[in-house]
Design an enzyme around this catalytic site. Structure first.
Site, PDB file in Angstrom:
ATOM      1  N   HIS A   1       0.867  -1.180   0.000  1.00  0.00           N
ATOM      2  CA  HIS A   1       0.000   0.000   0.000  1.00  0.00           C
ATOM      3  C   HIS A   1       0.901   1.227   0.000  1.00  0.00           C
ATOM      4  O   HIS A   1       1.534   1.521   1.006  1.00  0.00           O
ATOM      5  CB  HIS A   1      -0.915  -0.005   1.224  1.00  0.00           C
ATOM      6  CG  HIS A   1      -1.879  -1.150   1.221  1.00  0.00           C
ATOM      7  ND1 HIS A   1      -3.090  -1.100   0.567  1.00  0.00           N
ATOM      8  CD2 HIS A   1      -1.801  -2.392   1.753  1.00  0.00           C
ATOM      9  CE1 HIS A   1      -3.721  -2.254   0.712  1.00  0.00           C
ATOM     10  NE2 HIS A   1      -2.960  -3.063   1.426  1.00  0.00           N
TER      11      HIS A   1
ATOM     12  N   ASN B   1      -6.288   0.655  -3.320  1.00  0.00           N
ATOM     13  CA  ASN B   1      -7.267   1.233  -2.363  1.00  0.00           C
ATOM     14  C   ASN B   1      -6.788   2.589  -1.848  1.00  0.00           C
ATOM     15  O   ASN B   1      -6.636   2.825  -0.663  1.00  0.00           O
ATOM     16  CB  ASN B   1      -7.562   0.272  -1.202  1.00  0.00           C
ATOM     17  CG  ASN B   1      -6.364   0.026  -0.303  1.00  0.00           C
ATOM     18  OD1 ASN B   1      -5.219   0.147  -0.734  1.00  0.00           O
ATOM     19  ND2 ASN B   1      -6.604  -0.331   0.941  1.00  0.00           N
TER      20      ASN B   1
ATOM     21  N   ASP C   1       1.949  -6.921   2.281  1.00  0.00           N
ATOM     22  CA  ASP C   1       0.773  -6.161   2.727  1.00  0.00           C
ATOM     23  C   ASP C   1       1.239  -4.947   3.548  1.00  0.00           C
ATOM     24  O   ASP C   1       0.599  -4.569   4.542  1.00  0.00           O
ATOM     25  CB  ASP C   1      -0.212  -7.027   3.519  1.00  0.00           C
ATOM     26  CG  ASP C   1      -1.604  -6.383   3.587  1.00  0.00           C
ATOM     27  OD1 ASP C   1      -1.784  -5.280   3.035  1.00  0.00           O
ATOM     28  OD2 ASP C   1      -2.511  -6.982   4.187  1.00  0.00           O
TER      29      ASP C   1
ATOM     30  N   HIS D   1       0.396   3.670   8.100  1.00  0.00           N
ATOM     31  CA  HIS D   1      -0.548   4.653   8.634  1.00  0.00           C
ATOM     32  C   HIS D   1       0.260   5.651   9.445  1.00  0.00           C
ATOM     33  O   HIS D   1       1.425   5.398   9.754  1.00  0.00           O
ATOM     34  CB  HIS D   1      -1.578   3.969   9.542  1.00  0.00           C
ATOM     35  CG  HIS D   1      -2.460   3.004   8.813  1.00  0.00           C
ATOM     36  ND1 HIS D   1      -3.466   3.398   7.968  1.00  0.00           N
ATOM     37  CD2 HIS D   1      -2.476   1.647   8.789  1.00  0.00           C
ATOM     38  CE1 HIS D   1      -4.070   2.332   7.466  1.00  0.00           C
ATOM     39  NE2 HIS D   1      -3.476   1.246   7.935  1.00  0.00           N
TER      40      HIS D   1
ATOM     41  N   GLY E   1      -3.355  -2.489   9.820  1.00  0.00           N
ATOM     42  CA  GLY E   1      -2.186  -2.485   8.937  1.00  0.00           C
ATOM     43  C   GLY E   1      -0.853  -2.500   9.654  1.00  0.00           C
ATOM     44  O   GLY E   1      -0.697  -1.902  10.719  1.00  0.00           O
TER      45      GLY E   1
HETATM   46  O1  DOR Z   1      -4.356  -4.503   7.403  1.00  0.00           O
HETATM   47  C1  DOR Z   1      -4.779  -4.066   6.359  1.00  0.00           C
HETATM   48  N1  DOR Z   1      -4.443  -2.852   5.896  1.00  0.00           N
HETATM   49  N2  DOR Z   1      -5.636  -4.803   5.648  1.00  0.00           N
HETATM   50  C2  DOR Z   1      -6.280  -4.322   4.595  1.00  0.00           C
HETATM   51  O2  DOR Z   1      -7.082  -5.005   4.052  1.00  0.00           O
HETATM   52  C3  DOR Z   1      -6.041  -2.965   4.113  1.00  0.00           C
HETATM   53  C4  DOR Z   1      -4.746  -2.450   4.575  1.00  0.00           C
HETATM   54  C5  DOR Z   1      -4.673  -0.961   4.427  1.00  0.00           C
HETATM   55  O3  DOR Z   1      -4.947  -0.455   3.337  1.00  0.00           O
HETATM   56  O4  DOR Z   1      -4.294  -0.290   5.390  1.00  0.00           O
END
Ligand code: DOR
Length: 425
Positions: free
Chosen positions: A57, A89, A306, A310, A325
């Protein structure tokens, strides 16, 4: 020209060397040395094909306060990744050819890891109307997914698989049944009950994988081209078993697991620290053992981060409100080198395959070969241990579940088509 002297070579096929690897004009020119301006000592180190992360991400466009292409792709090359698949996303979601093209051009100009954007499967990731797979592919998208969201409508997923197949694109699924998952913030079970937190049951994953495999069967029966389904961040024993059975039955399905599901369990949440809040949630030790078996027997094709950055302020909220996340681009390989190879005996060639050849195969890309004439996208890894220091991360998410942990296997040199993009010799 760069000469990496006296280095062991490791890829999916095994270990070789030590050899003297000469790189120039973007390629491996020789494995028998030669003249070069830059000489790197490879003694005690090993050279592997560049890693590909199927699941990062990078938050651009729209949430650059969490991460952007510059910080994310720098974090990637520091982690040994030469290729990164960015998740769509974002805000707004990456669902048009224009956005895909803009991301690629911006990444190209940065000259770090190569960006391979994933685009949304449905417009706005709303799960209703499909995006234009052909145009997205033409713009450079390598994968379609509504990751972060779950595809609740099986018919839409079926149509998406059929359309993607006709353009040769795989579809990746965030396999959780939303109606079972509800507001779960951690694994459902005794610990969640004890902590008084809403649980996300393992059956939410298994039920959705079972359904998606039936959808894949349908698409396979109706499509002239082969539809390909990729299951993201597998976290449960039952989910893994379903993928294993499907693979044995010959279904075109692939799967990934994350560094956090492979090294942490729900126990990490006992202290109620939102650092460990992730979707799907950290599971039990039995689930983790099953994933480790899956790495060995080929049920899992790839380790994908993954990487989900944040802000610190968000991750410091209480467990119910903090976002899901865990960021890991910079530590994924050293973590698994130490925890799975050194401590659990996962053979190094297999580990390297899970970071490079495996994820490349999911996208239909050929392996990067350690041979004369091959593309010089490479990573030099150093087994010497040092502690994880998140304050030094290139990622904007400067926190980590593994902060302070002493790890070996750090990338000390990353080359993308012969260009030095990271160097910590
Ligand atoms: O832990 C996660 N973070 N799972 C997700 O499905 C999305 C991701 C995020 O975009 O922060």
């Amino acid at each position: 020209m760069i000469l990496i002297r006296n280095v062991r070579l490791v890829d999916a096929r095994g270990e070789r060397g030590p050899l003297d690897v000469l790189v120039g004009e973007g390629r491996i020119l020789s494995l028998e040395g030669g003249e070069a301006k830059t000489i790197v000592d490879g003694t005690g180190r090993f050279l592997a094909p560049g890693f590909l992360d199927l699941h990062a991400h990078l938050r651009e466009p729209g949430e650059e306060v969490k991460e952007d292409l510059a910080s994310g792709l720098l974090a990637a090359v520091r982690g040994g990744y030469t290729h990164v698949v960015s998740m769509p996303n974002t805000k707004p979601p990456v669902d048009t050819p224009e956005t895909v093209r803009a991301l690629r051009e911006k990444a190209e100009a940065l000259g770090l890891a190569r960006l391979l954007p994933a685009a949304a499967l449905t417009q706005g990731q709303e799960g209703r109307l499909l995006t234009p797979a052909g145009l997205l592919r033409e713009a450079g998208a390598v994968l379609l997914t509504d990751d972060g969201r779950t595809n609740e409508d099986a018919g839409v997923l079926a149509a998406g698989l059929l359309q993607a197949a006709s353009f040769g694109l795989p579809v990746a699924v965030h396999a959780e049944d939303a109606s079972l998952r509800r507001g779960g913030v951690m694994n459902d079970g005794e610990l969640a009950d004890l902590l008084g937190l809403p649980g996300n049951p393992p059956e939410a994953e298994a039920a959705r994988i079972a359904r998606d495999l039936e959808v894949l069967r349908y698409a396979l029966r109706r499509s002239p081209a082969t539809p390909r389904l990729h299951v993201q961040h597998l976290s449960t024993q039952r989910g893994l078993e379903l993928v294993r059975e499907a693979k044995r039955a010959g279904l075109p399905v692939t799967a990934e697991a994350t560094p956090h599901h492979l090294t942490l369990t729900e126990e990490a949440l006992r202290g109620l620290d939102p650092l460990y809040k992730v979707a799907p949630p950290l599971r039990t030790a039995e689930d983790q053992e099953a994933l480790l078996e899956g790495l060995l027997d080929g049920t899992l094709d790839a380790i994908a981060t993954d990487h989900a950055p944040h802000t610190e302020a968000e991750k410091e909220m209480d467990l119910l409100r903090a976002p899901f996340g865990i960021p890991s681009l910079e530590v994924a390989f050293p973590l698994l080198y130490t925890e799975l190879h050194l401590k659990r005996g996962l053979p190094l060639p297999r580990l390297v395959a899970l970071f490079s050849e495996g994820p490349r195969r999911v996208l239909g890309l050929p392996p990067l070969l350690l041979e004369e004439g091959a593309e010089a996208s490479l990573v030099l890894l150093d087994p010497r241990e040092r502690p994880v220091d998140p304050r030094g991360f290139a990622s904007k998410a400067r926190f980590s579940p593994w902060a302070g942990r002493s790890l070996g296997g750090w990338p000390v040199l990353t080359l993308v088509e012969g260009r030095v993009v990271h160097q910590a010799l």
